[in-house]
Design a protein around this motif. Structure first.
Motif, PDB file in Angstrom:
ATOM      1  N   SER A 292       1.209   4.013  -3.048  1.00  9.40           N
ATOM      2  CA  SER A 292       0.994   5.448  -2.881  1.00  9.40           C
ATOM      3  C   SER A 292       2.088   6.234  -3.611  1.00  9.40           C
ATOM      4  O   SER A 292       1.807   7.230  -4.299  1.00  9.40           O
ATOM      5  N   THR A 293       3.328   5.762  -3.486  1.00  6.73           N
ATOM      6  CA  THR A 293       4.443   6.397  -4.198  1.00  6.73           C
ATOM      7  C   THR A 293       4.248   6.279  -5.708  1.00  6.73           C
ATOM      8  O   THR A 293       4.484   7.225  -6.461  1.00  6.73           O
TER       9      THR A 293
ATOM     10  N   VAL B 214       0.840  -1.205   0.000  1.00  8.70           N
ATOM     11  CA  VAL B 214       0.000   0.000   0.000  1.00  8.70           C
ATOM     12  C   VAL B 214       0.873   1.251   0.000  1.00  8.70           C
ATOM     13  O   VAL B 214       0.603   2.218  -0.735  1.00  8.70           O
ATOM     14  N   GLU B 215       1.938   1.234   0.804  1.00  8.58           N
ATOM     15  CA  GLU B 215       2.831   2.395   0.884  1.00  8.58           C
ATOM     16  C   GLU B 215       3.546   2.625  -0.455  1.00  8.58           C
ATOM     17  O   GLU B 215       3.644   3.762  -0.926  1.00  8.58           O
TER      18      GLU B 215
ATOM     19  N   HIS C 216      -7.730  -0.163  -4.594  1.00  8.42           N
ATOM     20  CA  HIS C 216      -6.986  -0.142  -5.855  1.00  8.42           C
ATOM     21  C   HIS C 216      -6.871  -1.558  -6.417  1.00  8.42           C
ATOM     22  O   HIS C 216      -6.772  -2.538  -5.678  1.00  8.42           O
TER      23      HIS C 216
ATOM     24  N   SER D 119      -4.480  14.738  -9.805  1.00  9.00           N
ATOM     25  CA  SER D 119      -4.713  14.031  -8.541  1.00  9.00           C
ATOM     26  C   SER D 119      -6.191  13.953  -8.199  1.00  9.00           C
ATOM     27  O   SER D 119      -6.637  13.004  -7.554  1.00  9.00           O
TER      28      SER D 119
ATOM     29  N   SER E 283      -8.472   7.931  -4.443  1.00  7.48           N
ATOM     30  CA  SER E 283      -8.054   8.410  -3.130  1.00  7.48           C
ATOM     31  C   SER E 283      -7.996   7.281  -2.111  1.00  7.48           C
ATOM     32  O   SER E 283      -7.348   7.396  -1.080  1.00  7.48           O
ATOM     33  N   ASN E 284      -8.685   6.179  -2.400  1.00  4.65           N
ATOM     34  CA  ASN E 284      -8.713   5.040  -1.489  1.00  4.65           C
ATOM     35  C   ASN E 284      -7.868   3.904  -2.053  1.00  4.65           C
ATOM     36  O   ASN E 284      -8.335   3.110  -2.868  1.00  4.65           O
ATOM     37  N   LEU E 285      -6.607   3.842  -1.624  1.00  4.64           N
ATOM     38  CA  LEU E 285      -5.704   2.822  -2.152  1.00  4.64           C
ATOM     39  C   LEU E 285      -6.119   1.420  -1.752  1.00  4.64           C
ATOM     40  O   LEU E 285      -5.748   0.447  -2.411  1.00  4.64           O
TER      41      LEU E 285
ATOM     42  N   GLU F   9       1.394   5.995  -7.355  1.00 10.14           N
ATOM     43  CA  GLU F   9       0.311   6.887  -7.798  1.00 10.14           C
ATOM     44  C   GLU F   9       0.791   8.332  -7.866  1.00 10.14           C
ATOM     45  O   GLU F   9       0.464   9.057  -8.814  1.00 10.14           O
ATOM     46  N   ASN F  10       1.574   8.765  -6.857  1.00 13.89           N
ATOM     47  CA  ASN F  10       2.090  10.133  -6.857  1.00 13.89           C
ATOM     48  C   ASN F  10       3.020  10.371  -8.045  1.00 13.89           C
ATOM     49  O   ASN F  10       2.967  11.419  -8.695  1.00 13.89           O
TER      50      ASN F  10
END
Length: 248
Positions: free
Chosen positions: A69-70, A65-66, A119, A109, A114-116, A72-73
């Protein structure tokens, strides 16, 4: 006749677009490497689950998950760079590129998930872990008939080349349209384009996008996604076998 000012403006726009395209391409390669790592983490999770290391599996899921997030950014930033290259036009006043890029990142964005936890990559991770010991059984909250459907989901828009008729997992040189994201066998689509004077409508039914040789390429994600489809297809066959046995 174009003025010197217009010529310079056009040249500046071209350089900005070229630089943005190069940066976007480099970011795509980075994103592809992160995708490979996410797939590897899923496979490690399956090995840990086979060894009944549930605590380690949960820690690995949190790490996925972490990292996602990277991912997606980075993907949003890459899309914003490309957008800046496409929309930039020189003006008399100096351009604040930092603000321009920040604004584009914010726009991109807004449209991203917004809810990983929901995903598709996390979904596939959890399904793979679940199926280690529960293949053929629905995950909590699922119906039995949803098993095969969800386990074969992938990011490819088409799983068969519309020109050669071959499954994408069997293509010798798969390529993807930058315009509509459909996948083809390279030799077949190039021959198709030659017969249409290098510009033609996508051969996928109901797709209105036009194809051009320079915009049909093997992007960094394509082979990764095809390999993932190949693996999930083999896995879904095993699931189908289990469900048929249960029915009997």
């Amino acid at each position: 006749m174009a003025s010197t000012s217009d010529t310079r403006s056009s040249a500046v726009s071209g350089r900005i677009k070229s630089a943005a395209t190069m940066m976007h391409s480099e970011n795509q390669s980075l994103l592809a490497e992160i995708r490979k790592l996410l797939i590897m983490m899923k496979e490690i999770g399956m090995d840990l689950e086979r060894d009944n290391q549930s605590t380690m599996v949960k820690k690995l899921e949190n790490a996925v998950v972490e990292l996602l997030s990277t991912y997606e950014n980075c993907d949003n930033f890459s899309s914003a760079i490309q957008s800046v290259g496409n929309i930039y036009e020189p003006r008399e006043e100096l351009t604040d590129f930092e603000k321009l890029l920040d604004d584009e990142v914010a726009k991109v964005s807004e449209n991203s998930s917004s809810n990983l936890q929901n995903h598709s990559i996390i979904r596939k991770f959890r399904e793979a872990i679940w199926n280690v010991h529960h293949a053929g059984q629905p995950m909590p909250g699922e119906e039995q008939e949803d098993i095969v459907m969800t386990s074969t989901q992938c990011n490819l828009l088409n799983v068969t080349c519309p020109l050669s008729g071959k499954p994408v997992t069997e293509l010798a040189q798969p390529v993807r349209s930058m315009e509509c994201k459909h996948v083809y066998e390279k030799e077949a689509v190039m021959q198709y384009l030659r017969s249409k004077n290098s510009r033609a409508q996508c051969p996928v039914a109901a797709c209105p996008k036009m194809l051009q040789p320079e915009k049909v390429t093997p992007d960094p994600f394509l082979l990764i996604e095809i390999d993932e489809l190949r693996k999930t297809s083999r896995h879904s066959v095993r699931i189908q076998d289990f469900t048929e046995l249960d029915a009997e």
